[in-house]
Scaffold this active site. Structure first.
Site, PDB file in Angstrom:
ATOM      1  N   GLY A  77      51.857  34.307  68.903  1.00 17.19           N
ATOM      2  CA  GLY A  77      53.077  34.407  69.710  1.00 17.19           C
ATOM      3  C   GLY A  77      53.950  35.563  69.236  1.00 17.19           C
ATOM      4  O   GLY A  77      54.628  36.218  70.029  1.00 17.19           O
ATOM      5  N   GLU A  84      46.940  38.285  60.703  1.00 14.63           N
ATOM      6  CA  GLU A  84      46.965  36.868  60.292  1.00 14.63           C
ATOM      7  C   GLU A  84      45.546  36.321  60.168  1.00 14.63           C
ATOM      8  O   GLU A  84      45.227  35.580  59.234  1.00 14.63           O
ATOM      9  CB  GLU A  84      47.748  36.037  61.313  1.00 14.63           C
ATOM     10  CG  GLU A  84      49.244  36.289  61.262  1.00 14.63           C
ATOM     11  CD  GLU A  84      50.011  35.561  62.354  1.00 14.63           C
ATOM     12  OE1 GLU A  84      51.191  35.264  62.130  1.00 14.63           O
ATOM     13  OE2 GLU A  84      49.451  35.304  63.427  1.00 14.63           O
TER      14      GLU A  84
END
Ligand code: A5P
Length: 210
Positions: A77, A84
């Site tokens: 998001g 990540e």
């Protein structure tokens, strides 16, 4: 070595980590998953190290946009999904912290972020649409494409429901030009869920989640 996630939840963790490093004199180094996290860590005086085989995180701590009971996640998001995912894959474990409202029986209510090479975005958007998603190119307030830290475009792909996350993750990441999709399966080893009263419950994550 701790992998430092991105987003509002991960930022709260960074503040606590910094406080403990200073209070207890811990020798901890962080691998940041975005430029924003790197800047925050520097401002909190958390020593940073680049991602490398010699600095594989012992634990990664991150938030998520959606999680199911098996610890499968939708992330990205905030647009940091590529770093990540790389940091999570390099890590020996991943603790995910989410607000209880993000835990759902089935993933897919949150549009799935897919990070793509700008050159290929229209081809990839068409391919993902044909899998049943409504696809939107993430844009800035001025209407131009919002690029990730690595200069990638993000496609937000609304599937509504994702009954087989592992299969969809594999299928999307096979499309040429896709760098990563926001499905994280088989990575979370701990799922910490914050309740409405500020209490935290750990949901068991099956070891064979992938
Ligand atoms: C960043 O790209 C995301 O994967 C975040 O981890 C996720 O969006 C959760 O962010 P919040 O903690 O701000 O909800």
């Amino acid at each position: 070595v701790v992998g430092l996630g991105t987003g509002s939840t991960a930022s709260l963790f960074l503040a606590h980590l910094a406080e403990r490093i200073q209070r207890k004199g811990l020798e901890i180094r962080g691998v940041p998953t975005s430029e924003a996290t790197a800047r925050l860590a520097e401002s909190l005086r958390i020593p940073l190290v680049e991602l490398a085989p010699s600095s594989a995180p012992d634990l990664v701590v991150d938030g998520a946009d959606e999680a199911d009971r098996q610890g499968r996640l939708i992330k990205g998001g905030g647009g940091a999904l590529v770093r990540e995912k790389m940091v999570a894959e390099a890590g020996r474990g991943m603790a995910v912290m989410v607000h209880w409202a993000k835990v759902c029986p089935e993933l897919g209510a949150f549009p799935l972020p897919v990070a793509v090479l700008p050159f290929a975005w229209r081809m990839i958007a068409a391919a993902v649409s044909s899998m049943g998603a409504a696809v939107r190119l993430r844009s800035d307030r001025d209407g131009g494409p919002r690029l990730s830290d690595d200069g990638l475009m993000i496609l937000d792909c609304a599937f509504g429901r994702i009954p087989e996350p592992e299969a969809l993750e594999e299928e999307i990441e096979r499309i040429p030009g896709v760098v990563a999709c926001g499905l994280f399966t088989g990575l979370a080893t701990r799922l910490l869920v914050g309740g409405p009263d500020g209490d935290v419950e750990e949901f068991p994550v099956p070891a064979d989640a992938d």
